[in-house]
Design a protein around this motif. Structure first.
Motif, PDB file in Angstrom:
ATOM      1  N   MET A 165     -46.020 -44.161 -28.693  1.00 29.10           N
ATOM      2  CA  MET A 165     -45.338 -44.467 -30.008  1.00 29.10           C
ATOM      3  C   MET A 165     -45.402 -45.984 -30.286  1.00 29.10           C
ATOM      4  O   MET A 165     -45.580 -46.564 -29.270  1.00 29.10           O
ATOM      5  N   THR A 166     -45.604 -46.100 -31.473  1.00 30.24           N
ATOM      6  CA  THR A 166     -46.009 -47.614 -32.100  1.00 30.24           C
ATOM      7  C   THR A 166     -44.846 -48.193 -32.925  1.00 30.24           C
ATOM      8  O   THR A 166     -44.737 -47.471 -33.727  1.00 30.24           O
ATOM      9  N   LEU A 167     -44.151 -49.379 -32.851  1.00 30.61           N
ATOM     10  CA  LEU A 167     -43.421 -49.685 -33.800  1.00 30.61           C
ATOM     11  C   LEU A 167     -44.247 -51.004 -34.213  1.00 30.61           C
ATOM     12  O   LEU A 167     -44.428 -51.729 -33.286  1.00 30.61           O
ATOM     13  N   ALA A 168     -44.637 -50.987 -35.502  1.00 28.24           N
ATOM     14  CA  ALA A 168     -45.357 -52.039 -36.014  1.00 28.24           C
ATOM     15  C   ALA A 168     -44.792 -52.692 -37.165  1.00 28.24           C
ATOM     16  O   ALA A 168     -44.490 -52.091 -38.210  1.00 28.24           O
ATOM     17  N   SER A 169     -44.687 -54.187 -37.029  1.00 24.34           N
ATOM     18  CA  SER A 169     -44.327 -54.981 -38.287  1.00 24.34           C
ATOM     19  C   SER A 169     -45.202 -55.119 -39.117  1.00 24.34           C
ATOM     20  O   SER A 169     -46.641 -55.035 -38.900  1.00 24.34           O
ATOM     21  N   ASN A 170     -44.921 -55.046 -40.452  1.00 24.51           N
ATOM     22  CA  ASN A 170     -46.060 -55.103 -41.589  1.00 24.51           C
ATOM     23  C   ASN A 170     -46.397 -56.811 -41.832  1.00 24.51           C
ATOM     24  O   ASN A 170     -47.175 -57.008 -42.905  1.00 24.51           O
ATOM     25  N   THR A 171     -45.886 -57.582 -40.934  1.00 28.68           N
ATOM     26  CA  THR A 171     -46.102 -59.111 -41.147  1.00 28.68           C
ATOM     27  C   THR A 171     -46.482 -59.622 -39.856  1.00 28.68           C
ATOM     28  O   THR A 171     -46.129 -59.105 -38.663  1.00 28.68           O
ATOM     29  N   THR A 172     -47.358 -60.758 -39.956  1.00 24.73           N
ATOM     30  CA  THR A 172     -47.637 -61.470 -38.729  1.00 24.73           C
ATOM     31  C   THR A 172     -46.680 -62.221 -38.094  1.00 24.73           C
ATOM     32  O   THR A 172     -46.574 -62.045 -36.823  1.00 24.73           O
ATOM     33  N   ASN A 173     -45.255 -62.619 -38.608  1.00 22.28           N
ATOM     34  CA  ASN A 173     -44.278 -63.082 -38.018  1.00 22.28           C
ATOM     35  C   ASN A 173     -43.072 -62.227 -37.853  1.00 22.28           C
ATOM     36  O   ASN A 173     -41.676 -62.589 -37.723  1.00 22.28           O
ATOM     37  N   GLY A 174     -43.287 -60.834 -38.148  1.00 22.56           N
ATOM     38  CA  GLY A 174     -42.069 -59.866 -38.067  1.00 22.56           C
ATOM     39  C   GLY A 174     -41.717 -59.542 -36.558  1.00 22.56           C
ATOM     40  O   GLY A 174     -42.540 -60.080 -35.574  1.00 22.56           O
ATOM     41  N   SER A 175     -40.899 -58.339 -36.252  1.00 26.17           N
ATOM     42  CA  SER A 175     -40.629 -58.121 -34.968  1.00 26.17           C
ATOM     43  C   SER A 175     -40.506 -56.278 -35.112  1.00 26.17           C
ATOM     44  O   SER A 175     -40.174 -56.048 -35.900  1.00 26.17           O
ATOM     45  N   GLY A 176     -40.404 -56.098 -33.733  1.00 25.86           N
ATOM     46  CA  GLY A 176     -40.188 -54.670 -33.567  1.00 25.86           C
ATOM     47  C   GLY A 176     -39.163 -54.580 -32.389  1.00 25.86           C
ATOM     48  O   GLY A 176     -39.374 -55.383 -31.419  1.00 25.86           O
ATOM     49  N   ALA A 177     -38.407 -53.573 -32.494  1.00 26.28           N
ATOM     50  CA  ALA A 177     -37.513 -53.481 -31.418  1.00 26.28           C
ATOM     51  C   ALA A 177     -36.930 -52.036 -31.305  1.00 26.28           C
ATOM     52  O   ALA A 177     -36.996 -51.068 -32.429  1.00 26.28           O
ATOM     53  N   VAL A 178     -36.446 -51.517 -30.297  1.00 29.93           N
ATOM     54  CA  VAL A 178     -35.615 -50.266 -30.109  1.00 29.93           C
ATOM     55  C   VAL A 178     -34.299 -50.886 -29.507  1.00 29.93           C
ATOM     56  O   VAL A 178     -34.027 -51.544 -28.639  1.00 29.93           O
ATOM     57  N   ASP A 179     -33.055 -50.569 -30.397  1.00 30.50           N
ATOM     58  CA  ASP A 179     -31.669 -50.827 -30.259  1.00 30.50           C
ATOM     59  C   ASP A 179     -31.093 -49.547 -29.701  1.00 30.50           C
ATOM     60  O   ASP A 179     -31.256 -48.556 -29.977  1.00 30.50           O
ATOM     61  N   PHE A 180     -30.049 -50.226 -28.827  1.00 30.07           N
ATOM     62  CA  PHE A 180     -29.053 -48.952 -28.236  1.00 30.07           C
ATOM     63  C   PHE A 180     -27.603 -49.396 -28.553  1.00 30.07           C
ATOM     64  O   PHE A 180     -27.074 -50.457 -28.657  1.00 30.07           O
ATOM     65  N   ALA A 181     -26.938 -48.161 -28.930  1.00 30.86           N
ATOM     66  CA  ALA A 181     -25.629 -48.329 -29.347  1.00 30.86           C
ATOM     67  C   ALA A 181     -24.782 -47.099 -28.757  1.00 30.86           C
ATOM     68  O   ALA A 181     -25.408 -46.060 -28.623  1.00 30.86           O
ATOM     69  N   GLY A 183     -21.573 -46.472 -30.648  1.00 29.97           N
ATOM     70  CA  GLY A 183     -20.617 -46.665 -31.682  1.00 29.97           C
ATOM     71  C   GLY A 183     -21.203 -47.440 -32.919  1.00 29.97           C
ATOM     72  O   GLY A 183     -22.345 -47.820 -32.981  1.00 29.97           O
ATOM     73  N   THR A 184     -20.222 -47.239 -33.725  1.00 30.31           N
ATOM     74  CA  THR A 184     -20.588 -47.862 -35.235  1.00 30.31           C
ATOM     75  C   THR A 184     -19.754 -49.113 -35.663  1.00 30.31           C
ATOM     76  O   THR A 184     -19.852 -49.682 -36.686  1.00 30.31           O
ATOM     77  N   THR A 185     -18.953 -49.633 -34.836  1.00 29.20           N
ATOM     78  CA  THR A 185     -18.310 -50.719 -34.941  1.00 29.20           C
ATOM     79  C   THR A 185     -18.184 -51.736 -33.928  1.00 29.20           C
ATOM     80  O   THR A 185     -18.165 -51.403 -33.046  1.00 29.20           O
ATOM     81  N   GLY A 186     -17.909 -52.961 -34.201  1.00 29.35           N
ATOM     82  CA  GLY A 186     -17.719 -54.096 -33.338  1.00 29.35           C
ATOM     83  C   GLY A 186     -18.983 -54.101 -32.311  1.00 29.35           C
ATOM     84  O   GLY A 186     -20.236 -53.862 -32.623  1.00 29.35           O
ATOM     85  N   THR A 187     -18.757 -54.447 -31.013  1.00 32.42           N
ATOM     86  CA  THR A 187     -19.890 -54.554 -30.066  1.00 32.42           C
ATOM     87  C   THR A 187     -20.361 -53.153 -29.516  1.00 32.42           C
ATOM     88  O   THR A 187     -21.473 -53.070 -28.963  1.00 32.42           O
ATOM     89  N   ASN A 188     -19.769 -52.043 -30.118  1.00 35.92           N
ATOM     90  CA  ASN A 188     -20.200 -50.641 -29.831  1.00 35.92           C
ATOM     91  C   ASN A 188     -21.679 -50.664 -30.594  1.00 35.92           C
ATOM     92  O   ASN A 188     -22.742 -49.733 -30.307  1.00 35.92           O
ATOM     93  N   THR A 189     -21.813 -51.492 -31.529  1.00 37.40           N
ATOM     94  CA  THR A 189     -23.122 -51.094 -32.388  1.00 37.40           C
ATOM     95  C   THR A 189     -24.275 -51.845 -31.593  1.00 37.40           C
ATOM     96  O   THR A 189     -25.465 -51.699 -32.018  1.00 37.40           O
ATOM     97  N   TYR A 190     -23.976 -52.730 -30.619  1.00 42.01           N
ATOM     98  CA  TYR A 190     -25.126 -53.247 -30.014  1.00 42.01           C
ATOM     99  C   TYR A 190     -25.007 -53.170 -28.609  1.00 42.01           C
ATOM    100  O   TYR A 190     -24.076 -54.119 -27.903  1.00 42.01           O
ATOM    101  N   ARG A 191     -25.392 -52.368 -27.686  1.00 39.10           N
ATOM    102  CA  ARG A 191     -25.263 -52.209 -26.352  1.00 39.10           C
ATOM    103  C   ARG A 191     -26.594 -52.612 -25.506  1.00 39.10           C
ATOM    104  O   ARG A 191     -26.653 -52.887 -24.458  1.00 39.10           O
ATOM    105  N   GLY A 192     -27.563 -52.722 -26.214  1.00 42.56           N
ATOM    106  CA  GLY A 192     -28.851 -53.313 -25.290  1.00 42.56           C
ATOM    107  C   GLY A 192     -30.235 -53.208 -26.685  1.00 42.56           C
ATOM    108  O   GLY A 192     -29.877 -52.652 -27.528  1.00 42.56           O
ATOM    109  N   ILE A 193     -31.113 -53.878 -26.006  1.00 38.94           N
ATOM    110  CA  ILE A 193     -32.296 -53.702 -26.854  1.00 38.94           C
ATOM    111  C   ILE A 193     -33.684 -53.887 -26.219  1.00 38.94           C
ATOM    112  O   ILE A 193     -33.686 -54.677 -25.205  1.00 38.94           O
ATOM    113  N   ILE A 194     -34.678 -53.208 -26.652  1.00 35.43           N
ATOM    114  CA  ILE A 194     -35.970 -53.463 -26.131  1.00 35.43           C
ATOM    115  C   ILE A 194     -36.825 -54.071 -27.121  1.00 35.43           C
ATOM    116  O   ILE A 194     -37.024 -53.602 -28.221  1.00 35.43           O
ATOM    117  N   ASN A 195     -37.258 -55.237 -27.083  1.00 36.32           N
ATOM    118  CA  ASN A 195     -37.798 -56.206 -27.923  1.00 36.32           C
ATOM    119  C   ASN A 195     -39.173 -56.587 -27.684  1.00 36.32           C
ATOM    120  O   ASN A 195     -39.552 -56.742 -26.402  1.00 36.32           O
TER     121      ASN A 195
END
Length: 195
Positions: A165-181, A183-195
């Motif tokens: 699987m490839t996550l590709a940004s369409n600009t040279t200074n963009g980024s790609g990430a897989v976020d883990f959550a 919940g949908t509010t507060g800190t539950n929306t962000y529990r981890g990231i692969i960047n």
């Protein structure tokens, strides 16, 4: 065969087949409705003037602006509030599909509802299954049964001999990430990231 126009007492005008028990072939009523009949006397084409709807194979009362019926299969085009709908409806326990093709190949790709599995299947080149959304809302790419994998990881299953699987940004200074959550509010929306 011999045909003649006949005016009925209610004001209906009909083209009548004299050699077939005076069966109507075309009927025009006073409200503007128009009917065409087959040789068995069954209504096969109906224009409902008051509702401004056309039915082919439906008899009377088309269910949409355009309603095509062949046996138990229906194709209905209708405006529903602010939504334009094209409905494909098969008979009981029958699939329904929308296929796309060209002059060289009648079916190149398509979308099919599998009635027995209650799933939506996306067909790729040469009508080979490319992706499925199953009855549990799990997505399979390269597999028709994503729910057969472990419940912790079957929401999206990609299956092939060599898989990636490839996550590709369409600009040279963009980024790609897989976020883990979780919940949908507060800190539950962000529990981890692969960047």
């Amino acid at each position: 065969q011999s045909y003649y126009w006949r005016m009925f007492s209610g004001g209906e005008l009909a083209l009548v087949d004299e050699t077939n028990n005076n069966a109507s072939r075309i009927s025009l009523d006073t409200g503007g409705d128009v009917s065409f009949y087959n040789t068995s006397g069954n209504e096969r084409f109906f224009w409902d003037a008051s509702a401004e709807r056309l039915g082919i194979g439906t008899g009377t009362s088309p269910l949409g602006t355009l309603h095509l019926k062949d046996g138990d299969s229906h194709c209905i085009f209708v405006r529903n509030g602010t939504e334009t709908e094209l409905k494909l409806r098969g008979g009981t326990n029958e699939d329904s599909a929308l296929y796309f093709g060209d002059a060289a190949d009648n079916v190149r790709v398509g979308i099919r509802h599998d009635s027995s599995a209650n799933s939506l299947r996306f067909m790729g080149y040469n009508n080979a299954e490319a992706m499925v959304i199953d009855s549990n809302l799990n997505v399979g790419i390269g597999t028709s049964s994503p729910s057969s994998y472990t419940a912790n990881g079957n929401n999206l299953v990609i299956e092939d001999t060599n898989v990636g699987m490839t996550l590709a940004s369409n600009t040279t200074n963009g980024s790609g990430a897989v976020d883990f959550a979780d919940g949908t509010t507060g800190t539950n929306t962000y529990r981890g990231i692969i960047n």
